[in-house]
Design a protein around this motif. Structure first.
Motif, PDB file in Angstrom:
ATOM      1  N   ALA A 249      -2.903  -6.850 -14.890  1.00 57.79           N
ATOM      2  CA  ALA A 249      -3.689  -5.866 -14.154  1.00 57.79           C
ATOM      3  C   ALA A 249      -5.160  -5.978 -14.513  1.00 57.79           C
ATOM      4  O   ALA A 249      -6.033  -5.856 -13.644  1.00 57.79           O
ATOM      5  CB  ALA A 249      -3.174  -4.462 -14.454  1.00 57.79           C
ATOM      6  N   ARG A 250      -5.453  -6.235 -15.760  1.00 58.79           N
ATOM      7  CA  ARG A 250      -6.838  -6.417 -16.186  1.00 58.79           C
ATOM      8  C   ARG A 250      -7.434  -7.667 -15.543  1.00 58.79           C
ATOM      9  O   ARG A 250      -8.597  -7.680 -15.142  1.00 58.79           O
ATOM     10  CB  ARG A 250      -6.902  -6.510 -17.701  1.00 58.79           C
ATOM     11  N   LEU A 251      -6.625  -8.707 -15.396  1.00 58.01           N
ATOM     12  CA  LEU A 251      -7.088  -9.926 -14.736  1.00 58.01           C
ATOM     13  C   LEU A 251      -7.404  -9.655 -13.271  1.00 58.01           C
ATOM     14  O   LEU A 251      -8.392 -10.156 -12.731  1.00 58.01           O
ATOM     15  CB  LEU A 251      -6.029 -11.026 -14.848  1.00 58.01           C
ATOM     16  N   LEU A 252      -6.583  -8.833 -12.619  1.00 62.39           N
ATOM     17  CA  LEU A 252      -6.832  -8.508 -11.219  1.00 62.39           C
ATOM     18  C   LEU A 252      -8.127  -7.717 -11.047  1.00 62.39           C
ATOM     19  O   LEU A 252      -8.828  -7.870 -10.054  1.00 62.39           O
ATOM     20  CB  LEU A 252      -5.655  -7.728 -10.640  1.00 62.39           C
ATOM     21  N   ARG A 253      -8.444  -6.860 -12.024  1.00 61.83           N
ATOM     22  CA  ARG A 253      -9.698  -6.117 -11.932  1.00 61.83           C
ATOM     23  C   ARG A 253     -10.893  -7.022 -12.195  1.00 61.83           C
ATOM     24  O   ARG A 253     -11.971  -6.809 -11.651  1.00 61.83           O
ATOM     25  CB  ARG A 253      -9.693  -4.961 -12.927  1.00 61.83           C
ATOM     26  N   ALA A 254     -10.708  -8.041 -13.038  1.00 62.76           N
ATOM     27  CA  ALA A 254     -11.813  -8.944 -13.361  1.00 62.76           C
ATOM     28  C   ALA A 254     -12.114  -9.884 -12.209  1.00 62.76           C
ATOM     29  O   ALA A 254     -13.255 -10.319 -12.049  1.00 62.76           O
ATOM     30  CB  ALA A 254     -11.483  -9.744 -14.622  1.00 62.76           C
ATOM     31  N   ALA A 255     -11.112 -10.216 -11.418  1.00 66.76           N
ATOM     32  CA  ALA A 255     -11.300 -11.118 -10.279  1.00 66.76           C
ATOM     33  C   ALA A 255     -10.940 -10.350  -9.006  1.00 66.76           C
ATOM     34  O   ALA A 255      -9.775 -10.285  -8.625  1.00 66.76           O
ATOM     35  CB  ALA A 255     -10.433 -12.362 -10.422  1.00 66.76           C
ATOM     36  N   PRO A 256     -11.934  -9.772  -8.321  1.00 65.04           N
ATOM     37  CA  PRO A 256     -11.626  -8.950  -7.140  1.00 65.04           C
ATOM     38  C   PRO A 256     -10.992  -9.747  -5.997  1.00 65.04           C
ATOM     39  O   PRO A 256     -10.288  -9.183  -5.170  1.00 65.04           O
ATOM     40  CB  PRO A 256     -12.983  -8.381  -6.732  1.00 65.04           C
ATOM     41  N   GLU A 257     -11.206 -11.058  -5.980  1.00 65.07           N
ATOM     42  CA  GLU A 257     -10.587 -11.873  -4.932  1.00 65.07           C
ATOM     43  C   GLU A 257      -9.069 -11.853  -5.065  1.00 65.07           C
ATOM     44  O   GLU A 257      -8.350 -11.795  -4.070  1.00 65.07           O
ATOM     45  CB  GLU A 257     -11.098 -13.315  -4.994  1.00 65.07           C
ATOM     46  N   LEU A 258      -8.591 -11.893  -6.304  1.00 61.42           N
ATOM     47  CA  LEU A 258      -7.142 -11.826  -6.515  1.00 61.42           C
ATOM     48  C   LEU A 258      -6.590 -10.475  -6.074  1.00 61.42           C
ATOM     49  O   LEU A 258      -5.498 -10.395  -5.523  1.00 61.42           O
ATOM     50  CB  LEU A 258      -6.804 -12.065  -7.988  1.00 61.42           C
ATOM     51  N   LEU A 259      -7.347  -9.424  -6.331  1.00 69.73           N
ATOM     52  CA  LEU A 259      -6.909  -8.098  -5.927  1.00 69.73           C
ATOM     53  C   LEU A 259      -6.822  -7.985  -4.410  1.00 69.73           C
ATOM     54  O   LEU A 259      -5.887  -7.384  -3.873  1.00 69.73           O
ATOM     55  CB  LEU A 259      -7.864  -7.039  -6.479  1.00 69.73           C
ATOM     56  N   ILE A 260      -7.774  -8.607  -3.707  1.00 69.25           N
ATOM     57  CA  ILE A 260      -7.732  -8.609  -2.239  1.00 69.25           C
ATOM     58  C   ILE A 260      -6.496  -9.360  -1.748  1.00 69.25           C
ATOM     59  O   ILE A 260      -5.807  -8.915  -0.817  1.00 69.25           O
ATOM     60  CB  ILE A 260      -9.024  -9.231  -1.675  1.00 69.25           C
ATOM     61  N   LEU A 261      -6.168 -10.493  -2.388  1.00 66.47           N
ATOM     62  CA  LEU A 261      -4.970 -11.243  -2.001  1.00 66.47           C
ATOM     63  C   LEU A 261      -3.696 -10.439  -2.241  1.00 66.47           C
ATOM     64  O   LEU A 261      -2.784 -10.440  -1.407  1.00 66.47           O
ATOM     65  CB  LEU A 261      -4.907 -12.560  -2.772  1.00 66.47           C
ATOM     66  N   VAL A 262      -3.622  -9.756  -3.370  1.00 70.95           N
ATOM     67  CA  VAL A 262      -2.429  -8.958  -3.673  1.00 70.95           C
ATOM     68  C   VAL A 262      -2.280  -7.811  -2.684  1.00 70.95           C
ATOM     69  O   VAL A 262      -1.179  -7.520  -2.199  1.00 70.95           O
ATOM     70  CB  VAL A 262      -2.484  -8.447  -5.134  1.00 70.95           C
ATOM     71  N   LYS A 263      -3.385  -7.151  -2.339  1.00 68.35           N
ATOM     72  CA  LYS A 263      -3.324  -6.071  -1.350  1.00 68.35           C
ATOM     73  C   LYS A 263      -2.890  -6.605   0.011  1.00 68.35           C
ATOM     74  O   LYS A 263      -2.104  -5.968   0.724  1.00 68.35           O
ATOM     75  CB  LYS A 263      -4.679  -5.385  -1.233  1.00 68.35           C
ATOM     76  N   GLY A 264      -3.392  -7.778   0.393  1.00 75.55           N
ATOM     77  CA  GLY A 264      -2.983  -8.376   1.657  1.00 75.55           C
ATOM     78  C   GLY A 264      -1.508  -8.720   1.682  1.00 75.55           C
ATOM     79  O   GLY A 264      -0.820  -8.516   2.690  1.00 75.55           O
ATOM     80  N   LEU A 265      -0.995  -9.236   0.559  1.00 78.01           N
ATOM     81  CA  LEU A 265       0.436  -9.539   0.476  1.00 78.01           C
ATOM     82  C   LEU A 265       1.266  -8.269   0.584  1.00 78.01           C
ATOM     83  O   LEU A 265       2.322  -8.259   1.225  1.00 78.01           O
ATOM     84  CB  LEU A 265       0.745 -10.264  -0.834  1.00 78.01           C
ATOM     85  N   ARG A 266       0.789  -7.196  -0.032  1.00 78.29           N
ATOM     86  CA  ARG A 266       1.527  -5.930   0.028  1.00 78.29           C
ATOM     87  C   ARG A 266       1.559  -5.386   1.456  1.00 78.29           C
ATOM     88  O   ARG A 266       2.589  -4.893   1.923  1.00 78.29           O
ATOM     89  CB  ARG A 266       0.896  -4.921  -0.914  1.00 78.29           C
ATOM     90  N   ILE A 267       0.446  -5.498   2.158  1.00 76.24           N
ATOM     91  CA  ILE A 267       0.400  -5.014   3.536  1.00 76.24           C
ATOM     92  C   ILE A 267       1.287  -5.880   4.435  1.00 76.24           C
ATOM     93  O   ILE A 267       2.001  -5.377   5.303  1.00 76.24           O
ATOM     94  CB  ILE A 267      -1.062  -4.981   4.031  1.00 76.24           C
ATOM     95  N   ALA A 268       1.249  -7.200   4.223  1.00 72.94           N
ATOM     96  CA  ALA A 268       2.052  -8.099   5.044  1.00 72.94           C
ATOM     97  C   ALA A 268       3.543  -7.934   4.768  1.00 72.94           C
ATOM     98  O   ALA A 268       4.365  -8.197   5.648  1.00 72.94           O
ATOM     99  CB  ALA A 268       1.637  -9.539   4.800  1.00 72.94           C
TER     100      ALA A 268
END
Length: 124
Positions: free
Chosen positions: A73-92
């Motif tokens: 989770a800390r890695l996802l906050r450090a790299a916002p691009e990864l967070l955008i990908l994870v949110k997109g996967l969750r929506i899809a």
């Protein structure tokens, strides 16, 4: 990946291979060995906490696995691009699961229909 190495001892020099092997060993030990140990010590169904007082060290090991997930989770906050990908996967995932549900419904309906059609025919 083990068979990809020409010299099998070189696998111990590859950090990622050793890391993946450690994760595999931890997963297998928790899945199989700890369940077997719970059955032996607890004498129950494996899910009960009876007689597991001596296994508090194993609970601490599970806590360390949870801490490892917190690092992700800390890695996802450090790299916002990864967070955008994870949110997109969750929506899809919602649309994919809806499509899967519709496909299963269609398969079920056709199975019932073909069972009714072939009821008194030699296709049984």
């Amino acid at each position: 990946r083990f068979f990809a190495f020409r010299q099998k001892k070189d696998c111990l020099r590859d950090f990622w291979f050793v890391f993946d092997s450690g994760l595999l060993a931890a997963m297998c030990s928790e899945t199989w060995f700890m369940t077997l140990l719970m059955l032996i010590v607890g004498g129950g169904s494996g899910n009960s906490a009876d007689g597991v007082g001596n296994l508090s060290i194993l609970r601490i090991a599970r806590l360390f696995r949870l801490i490892r997930m917190a690092r992700m989770a800390r890695l996802l906050r450090a790299a916002p691009e990864l967070l955008i990908l994870v949110k997109g996967l969750r929506i899809a995932m919602r649309s994919v699961l809806c499509t899967l549900g519709l496909l299963l419904l269609v398969i079920y309906l056709f199975a019932v229909a073909f069972t009714q059609i072939c009821h008194d025919t030699p296709c049984e």
